[in-house]
Design a protein around this motif. Structure first.
Motif, PDB file in Angstrom:
ATOM      1  N   ALA A 146      -1.377  -9.245   8.592  1.00 41.33           N
ATOM      2  CA  ALA A 146      -0.915  -9.842   7.336  1.00 41.33           C
ATOM      3  C   ALA A 146      -1.944 -10.838   6.814  1.00 41.33           C
ATOM      4  N   ALA A 147      -2.502 -11.645   7.702  1.00 37.83           N
ATOM      5  CA  ALA A 147      -3.443 -12.688   7.282  1.00 37.83           C
ATOM      6  C   ALA A 147      -4.723 -12.095   6.711  1.00 37.83           C
ATOM      7  N   ILE A 148      -5.311 -11.114   7.390  1.00 39.56           N
ATOM      8  CA  ILE A 148      -6.568 -10.567   6.884  1.00 39.56           C
ATOM      9  C   ILE A 148      -6.344  -9.705   5.650  1.00 39.56           C
ATOM     10  N   THR A 149      -5.135  -9.150   5.501  1.00 42.26           N
ATOM     11  CA  THR A 149      -4.831  -8.426   4.267  1.00 42.26           C
ATOM     12  C   THR A 149      -4.711  -9.401   3.104  1.00 42.26           C
ATOM     13  N   ARG A 150      -4.093 -10.549   3.339  1.00 35.70           N
ATOM     14  CA  ARG A 150      -4.056 -11.578   2.296  1.00 35.70           C
ATOM     15  C   ARG A 150      -5.468 -12.013   1.921  1.00 35.70           C
ATOM     16  N   ALA A 151      -6.303 -12.251   2.938  1.00 37.92           N
ATOM     17  CA  ALA A 151      -7.674 -12.681   2.666  1.00 37.92           C
ATOM     18  C   ALA A 151      -8.446 -11.606   1.907  1.00 37.92           C
ATOM     19  N   SER A 152      -8.274 -10.356   2.295  1.00 35.17           N
ATOM     20  CA  SER A 152      -8.990  -9.262   1.623  1.00 35.17           C
ATOM     21  C   SER A 152      -8.541  -9.120   0.175  1.00 35.17           C
ATOM     22  N   ALA A 153      -7.236  -9.224  -0.056  1.00 35.05           N
ATOM     23  CA  ALA A 153      -6.727  -9.146  -1.424  1.00 35.05           C
ATOM     24  C   ALA A 153      -7.272 -10.296  -2.268  1.00 35.05           C
ATOM     25  N   GLY A 154      -7.326 -11.499  -1.677  1.00 32.46           N
ATOM     26  CA  GLY A 154      -7.887 -12.631  -2.398  1.00 32.46           C
ATOM     27  C   GLY A 154      -9.356 -12.437  -2.718  1.00 32.46           C
ATOM     28  N   MET A 155     -10.103 -11.852  -1.793  1.00 33.15           N
ATOM     29  CA  MET A 155     -11.522 -11.586  -2.031  1.00 33.15           C
ATOM     30  C   MET A 155     -11.721 -10.544  -3.128  1.00 33.15           C
ATOM     31  N   LEU A 156     -10.883  -9.501  -3.116  1.00 33.68           N
ATOM     32  CA  LEU A 156     -11.021  -8.473  -4.150  1.00 33.68           C
ATOM     33  C   LEU A 156     -10.703  -9.052  -5.523  1.00 33.68           C
ATOM     34  N   LEU A 157      -9.676  -9.888  -5.602  1.00 34.54           N
ATOM     35  CA  LEU A 157      -9.362 -10.504  -6.887  1.00 34.54           C
ATOM     36  C   LEU A 157     -10.491 -11.411  -7.343  1.00 34.54           C
ATOM     37  N   ALA A 158     -11.053 -12.177  -6.412  1.00 33.38           N
ATOM     38  CA  ALA A 158     -12.172 -13.046  -6.779  1.00 33.38           C
ATOM     39  C   ALA A 158     -13.362 -12.242  -7.290  1.00 33.38           C
ATOM     40  N   HIS A 159     -13.605 -11.092  -6.676  1.00 33.80           N
ATOM     41  CA  HIS A 159     -14.693 -10.209  -7.127  1.00 33.80           C
ATOM     42  C   HIS A 159     -14.401  -9.635  -8.512  1.00 33.80           C
ATOM     43  N   SER A 160     -13.134  -9.331  -8.784  1.00 32.72           N
ATOM     44  CA  SER A 160     -12.770  -8.586  -9.987  1.00 32.72           C
ATOM     45  C   SER A 160     -12.524  -9.473 -11.196  1.00 32.72           C
ATOM     46  N   ALA A 161     -11.924 -10.645 -10.972  1.00 32.95           N
ATOM     47  CA  ALA A 161     -11.477 -11.481 -12.082  1.00 32.95           C
ATOM     48  C   ALA A 161     -12.658 -11.939 -12.932  1.00 32.95           C
ATOM     49  N   GLY A 162     -12.551 -11.733 -14.217  1.00 33.02           N
ATOM     50  CA  GLY A 162     -13.589 -12.179 -15.140  1.00 33.02           C
ATOM     51  C   GLY A 162     -14.838 -11.327 -15.144  1.00 33.02           C
ATOM     52  N   VAL A 197      -6.317  -4.024  -7.029  1.00 36.34           N
ATOM     53  CA  VAL A 197      -6.090  -5.455  -6.836  1.00 36.34           C
ATOM     54  C   VAL A 197      -4.613  -5.739  -6.596  1.00 36.34           C
ATOM     55  N   LEU A 198      -3.772  -5.236  -7.491  1.00 38.71           N
ATOM     56  CA  LEU A 198      -2.342  -5.517  -7.373  1.00 38.71           C
ATOM     57  C   LEU A 198      -1.734  -4.814  -6.164  1.00 38.71           C
ATOM     58  N   GLY A 199      -2.233  -3.617  -5.842  1.00 38.31           N
ATOM     59  CA  GLY A 199      -1.750  -2.934  -4.648  1.00 38.31           C
ATOM     60  C   GLY A 199      -2.094  -3.690  -3.375  1.00 38.31           C
ATOM     61  N   ARG A 254       2.634   2.087 -13.230  1.00 36.91           N
ATOM     62  CA  ARG A 254       1.936   1.479 -14.367  1.00 36.91           C
ATOM     63  C   ARG A 254       2.775   0.358 -14.983  1.00 36.91           C
ATOM     64  N   ARG A 255       4.088   0.593 -15.096  1.00 41.01           N
ATOM     65  CA  ARG A 255       4.962  -0.455 -15.631  1.00 41.01           C
ATOM     66  C   ARG A 255       4.958  -1.684 -14.725  1.00 41.01           C
ATOM     67  N   ALA A 256       5.004  -1.449 -13.415  1.00 41.03           N
ATOM     68  CA  ALA A 256       5.013  -2.565 -12.470  1.00 41.03           C
ATOM     69  C   ALA A 256       3.703  -3.346 -12.540  1.00 41.03           C
ATOM     70  N   CYS A 257       2.593  -2.640 -12.649  1.00 46.47           N
ATOM     71  CA  CYS A 257       1.293  -3.313 -12.741  1.00 46.47           C
ATOM     72  C   CYS A 257       1.166  -4.102 -14.045  1.00 46.47           C
ATOM     73  N   ASP A 258       1.676  -3.553 -15.135  1.00 47.92           N
ATOM     74  CA  ASP A 258       1.633  -4.280 -16.402  1.00 47.92           C
ATOM     75  C   ASP A 258       2.414  -5.592 -16.302  1.00 47.92           C
ATOM     76  N   GLU A 259       3.509  -5.563 -15.564  1.00 46.71           N
ATOM     77  CA  GLU A 259       4.313  -6.774 -15.392  1.00 46.71           C
ATOM     78  C   GLU A 259       3.606  -7.795 -14.503  1.00 46.71           C
ATOM     79  N   LEU A 260       2.919  -7.309 -13.480  1.00 45.03           N
ATOM     80  CA  LEU A 260       2.322  -8.216 -12.500  1.00 45.03           C
ATOM     81  C   LEU A 260       0.930  -8.696 -12.876  1.00 45.03           C
ATOM     82  N   ALA A 261       0.205  -7.943 -13.675  1.00 45.23           N
ATOM     83  CA  ALA A 261      -1.195  -8.278 -13.949  1.00 45.23           C
ATOM     84  C   ALA A 261      -1.401  -9.721 -14.406  1.00 45.23           C
ATOM     85  N   PRO A 262      -0.573 -10.256 -15.311  1.00 43.18           N
ATOM     86  CA  PRO A 262      -0.808 -11.645 -15.718  1.00 43.18           C
ATOM     87  C   PRO A 262      -0.576 -12.667 -14.607  1.00 43.18           C
ATOM     88  N   ARG A 263       0.067 -12.238 -13.520  1.00 41.51           N
ATOM     89  CA  ARG A 263       0.405 -13.156 -12.432  1.00 41.51           C
ATOM     90  C   ARG A 263      -0.476 -12.959 -11.206  1.00 41.51           C
TER      91      ARG A 263
END
Length: 599
Positions: A289-305, A328-330, A566-575
């Motif tokens: 769980a911990a390394i999956t959280r870290a990996s997701a955070g790293m992917l978002l940091a790479h992707s955002a902006g 990212v959201l997955g 797609r609907r779920a991702c549209d809802e979550l993307a801003p968060r």
């Protein structure tokens, strides 16, 4: 999807779960400070390992005493989670030290006549713990180790012996020539001409200066980058150990040479000796769980902006593309799902905590110890491995070449698909218990999908999972029974159905995981529900072939799943940033190109 949003308190509280209070959390963070998240350049393999063990000692001295941590699963898991995101090699040797070396001395020791010197050395961090369990030359060696222990009436102690190189213990973390190591050795006790079962012996295999004592032979393995530990094979050659080295768990040999064991049989003794496994599985699930959280955070940091130059829409943000957005959201959804599973296992007492009979096993002893916890370990390592690998790929070249972290996380998940109980063997024994209805009740048949099969309903994924599990189980049991009725021996009956067995047990794991996530969604903050719903939708897409094959869903159903995702991702993307910020990752967990700015 910009980073920098402060964490939502409720979501952060869910991620912390039953973790220790603020003071102990701070103490555990100090035990694994941010300097542990990187290594100096230019190290040899042995230099790297020496630093890892020096950090283990420092962490062990800064954290609460090991025996206290073993009695407090959330605290021990919190320490191991931080070690995992800092450095998978540190997690590995720390987990070995606490759960598989110190753990048996505490659990199986017998008070004043127990192995005081081994326990004291491990608790004081004067010696590092190692495990000598698996033997290199035979599969399923846990069931019947060929390393033998015999009582020596002349000394009152025991003689441990490895009969040949095929019985060498491997892998072990004993190769570094300068470090003290104390190993828990799993050996078959032979007494009075009979095999009495598998027992554990606490044995110093390297002294204070790393010297190997007479009767111990350590053969270093070639260097590896998968999980950077000092691997070696160990052979014991007529090694004499005192009676106190026997972690006897209530068994005894009296003055007349009579053997007594409260376990009652060699099979029951094996299960009891493997009873340290739940602490390992809780640690592995929590680390996943911990390394999956870290990996997701790293992917978002790479992707955002990050902007793109694709000719369809130059300068379009990377996360506007569905493939990257869904990755990212997955990843965030998988991280929250594994966090829910970790919270579940940290808060439960297991069959091994209070020994009780488990289902019969054929391939490995693990399901007899705790079937559900072993199964969740297998499922969690697969989910973490798939998610970490996806994060690495979707981080592009920087995810592979600019930092070792994602590669190291992937190495850890790969290692624990075999370590801590081989995943496939766990699945086979789980399926066997399911087919035999051995401490297993299939899900009840339902008239039809709830809520009209609406994919936005949280009840629908559970219906699908339960239907698939029940149908696979019935089909597996029917095939094995038909083979037996046709004269097939048990090996042939099961050998021809191993693929179905693995799918059946996986279906059970899926259903249990979804039930855990649904309970978490109902009890947790409202912000959690959409992200766990996305996890359920991703599960549907991933298991579509099996659901279709079992007739649980109709043709064309997968298109509806994709639309719901797609609907779920549209809802979550801003968060997305809010979801990642609630992980409270250390600042050093950042984009793969952080080295360019000195990060």
């Amino acid at each position: 999807m910009s980073m920098g949003t402060s964490p939502d308190g409720d979501l952060a509280g869910f991620v912390r779960g039953a973790s220790p209070g603020p003071k102990l959390r701070e103490r555990l963070a100090d035990a694994v400070p941010e300097e542990f998240f990187t290594y100096p350049d230019g190290l040899t393999a042995r230099d790297h390992q020496a630093i890892t063990y020096a950090r283990l000692r420092r962490a062990g001295l800064a954290a609460p005493p090991g025996s206290e941590l073993l009695d407090d699963p959330p605290a021990l898991c919190a320490l191991l989670e931080r070690a995992a995101i800092a450095d998978p090699a540190l997690f590995h040797v720390m987990m070995l030290h606490y759960t598989l070396a110190l753990g048996p001395t505490v659990r199986f020791g017998t008070g004043q006549d127990g192995p005081g010197t081994a326990r004291e050395a491990l608790e004081s961090m004067d010696s590092f713990g190692a495990l000598l369990m698996t033997e290199v030359g035979r599969s399923n060696s846990h069931l019947s180790p060929r390393t033998i222990a015999r009582h020596d009436p002349a000394t009152g102690g025991f003689v441990l012996h490895t009969p040949d190189v095929q019985a060498a213990k491997f892998p072990t973390s004993t190769a570094h020539p300068d470090l003290p190591k104390t190993a828990c050795v799993y050996a078959t006790l032979v007494h009075g001409g009979e095999e009495r079962g598998v027992f554990v012996f606490a044995v110093p295999v390297r002294g204070p200066d790393g010297a190997v004592p007479p009767g111990v032979r350590v053969v270093p393995a070639p260097e590896t980058t998968g999980l950077q530990v000092d691997y070696a094979a160990v052979l014991l050659e007529e090694l004499h150990v005192p009676y106190e080295a026997w972690l006897r768990d209530g068994a005894s040999i009296d003055a007349g040479g009579a053997f007594h064991d409260p376990a009652g049989s060699p099979a029951a003794r094996l299960t009891r000796s493997m009873g340290i496994a739940p602490a390992v599985w809780r640690a592995v699930i929590s680390a996943c769980a911990a390394i999956t959280r870290a990996s997701a955070g790293m992917l978002l940091a790479h992707s955002a902006g990050r902007s793109t130059l694709g000719r369809l829409a130059p300068r379009r943000p990377l996360t506007d593309y569905r493939n990257q957005q869904e990755a990212v959201l997955g990843a965030l959804a998988s991280a929250y799902a594994l966090t829910a599973v970790a919270a579940h296992v940290k808060g439960r007492r297991t069959a091994a905590d209070v020994p009780a009979g488990g289902p019969d096993t054929a391939w490995a002893p693990w399901s007899a110890v705790d079937r559900d916890l072993a199964l969740l370990k297998a499922a969690s390592t697969v989910t973490a491995q798939e998610t970490v690998s996806m994060c690495r790929v979707h981080s592009g070249a920087p995810g592979f070449a600019a930092v070792e972290r994602l590669n190291a996380y992937r190495g850890l998940t790969h290692a624990y698909m075999n370590a801590g109980g081989d995943n496939e063997l766990i699945l086979y024994d789980t399926a066997r218990a399911m087919a035999d209805l051995d401490r297993y009740t299939p899900p009840e048949e339902e008239a039809g999908p709830p809520d009209g099969g609406d994919l936005d309903s949280p009840r629908v994924p559970l219906f699908l999972a339960r239907e698939a599990e029940r149908r696979m189980r019935d089909r597996l049991a029917g095939r094995v029974r038909a083979a037996a009725d046709g004269g097939a021996d048990p090996f042939t009956a099961w050998n021809d159905n191993l693929a179905l067995a693995a799918r059946t047990a996986t279906a059970c794991a899926d259903r249990v995981t979804l039930e855990i996530c649904e309970a978490a969604a109902q009890a947790g903050p409202a912000e959690l529900r959409p992200v766990l719903r996305l996890h359920a939708l991703n599960w549907m897409a991933r298991r579509a072939d099996g659901l279709l094959d079992e007739g649980v869903v109709p043709p064309g159903w997968l298109q509806d799943v994709h639309a719901a995702r797609r609907r779920a991702c549209d809802e979550l993307a801003p968060r997305a940033a809010e979801l990642a910020a609630a992980f409270e990752l250390p600042p050093v967990i950042t984009a793969p190109t952080a080295f360019l700015t000195g990060g």
